[in-house]
Each structure stands twice: as structure tokens, then as C-alpha cells.
Write an enzyme that holds these catalytic residues in place. Sequence first.
Site, PDB file in Angstrom:
ATOM      1  N   GLU A 155      -4.451  -3.527   5.313  1.00 19.77           N
ATOM      2  CA  GLU A 155      -3.762  -4.394   6.280  1.00 19.77           C
ATOM      3  C   GLU A 155      -4.771  -5.253   7.041  1.00 19.77           C
ATOM      4  O   GLU A 155      -5.426  -4.803   7.974  1.00 19.77           O
ATOM      5  CB  GLU A 155      -2.931  -3.547   7.255  1.00 19.77           C
ATOM      6  CG  GLU A 155      -1.851  -2.726   6.585  1.00 19.77           C
ATOM      7  CD  GLU A 155      -0.793  -3.570   5.908  1.00 19.77           C
ATOM      8  OE1 GLU A 155      -0.517  -4.698   6.390  1.00 19.77           O
ATOM      9  OE2 GLU A 155      -0.231  -3.118   4.903  1.00 19.77           O
TER      10      GLU A 155
ATOM     11  N   GLU B 152       1.708  -2.639  15.034  1.00 23.68           N
ATOM     12  CA  GLU B 152       1.226  -3.149  13.741  1.00 23.68           C
ATOM     13  C   GLU B 152       1.351  -2.077  12.659  1.00 23.68           C
ATOM     14  O   GLU B 152       1.724  -2.378  11.517  1.00 23.68           O
ATOM     15  CB  GLU B 152      -0.225  -3.616  13.852  1.00 23.68           C
ATOM     16  CG  GLU B 152      -0.758  -4.261  12.589  1.00 23.68           C
ATOM     17  CD  GLU B 152      -0.008  -5.524  12.205  1.00 23.68           C
ATOM     18  OE1 GLU B 152       0.450  -5.612  11.047  1.00 23.68           O
ATOM     19  OE2 GLU B 152       0.117  -6.426  13.051  1.00 23.68           O
TER      20      GLU B 152
ATOM     21  N   GLU C  99       7.099  -2.853   6.115  1.00 27.80           N
ATOM     22  CA  GLU C  99       6.818  -3.731   4.979  1.00 27.80           C
ATOM     23  C   GLU C  99       6.597  -2.929   3.701  1.00 27.80           C
ATOM     24  O   GLU C  99       7.067  -3.318   2.623  1.00 27.80           O
ATOM     25  CB  GLU C  99       5.606  -4.612   5.267  1.00 27.80           C
ATOM     26  CG  GLU C  99       5.883  -5.669   6.314  1.00 27.80           C
ATOM     27  CD  GLU C  99       4.689  -6.558   6.596  1.00 27.80           C
ATOM     28  OE1 GLU C  99       3.570  -6.263   6.111  1.00 27.80           O
ATOM     29  OE2 GLU C  99       4.874  -7.558   7.305  1.00 27.80           O
TER      30      GLU C  99
END
Length: 128
Positions: free
Chosen positions: A35, A76, A83
Amino acid sequence: MDQPSSEFKSKGGLGRIAGAFRYSMEGFQTAWKNEHAFRQEVMVAVPLTVVALLLKVSAFQKLALIAVLGLVLLVELINAAIEAVVDRVSLERHPLSKAAKDLGSAAVALAITMAGATWAVVLYNRFF
């Protein structure tokens, strides 16, 4: 009647705590490796944490400054998890997949805005 549960669900005890810690560390490693946004946010959060600790402000203000940085990282990580699940279900473009990803991104944007506002207020009160 017993609820069905996953075979992967732990039962409890110290083994559960050790397993949870191991999974958490694996999660941090995955986020760092995969990420880009998480890495960027860590690269901002670490030096700002040092700055917060060095500022001549109250302990509560230091806590607030550091906590909002942690909040950005936390949101996050949740966004990345959303996701990953969406992509696991299907890589096809779908309005619900887009909505899920957009909502996660909006949550990150809100956390960053809150962090920025907190830092602005504390710094303004300290230096102006």
C-alpha cells in the site's frame, strides 16, 4: 442452537492473543509492502510524531496531535482491507465496488482533514 463458525476462528486463551498479535504484524507488513498510500502516511506520521513530542504544548495536545496521525493510519488500513475484499470478490467494474472503494477513500480524506485541522489549531494556539 449453536451458531456456525469459521474453522479459522480461534477459541481463546493466550494462543488467541499470540495469534492476534502475529496477524496484526502480518497486516502491517502487508500494508507496508503493498500500500503506497500507507507508506506515504507513515513517512509523514513518524517525523510529525517526533515534532509533537518536542513541541512545548500540553500533554493532552501532544496526545491529540499523535492520535490524529494514528487515526489516519488506522483508516488507511481499513480502506486497504475494504479494497482487498472488493478485489477478492471480483475485479469486474461494478457500481457497488466503486461505491465501497470511494467510501473508503472518503474516510481517509476525512481523517487527513481532521488531522490537518487538529495540527493547525494546536500550532496556531501555540505560536500566534
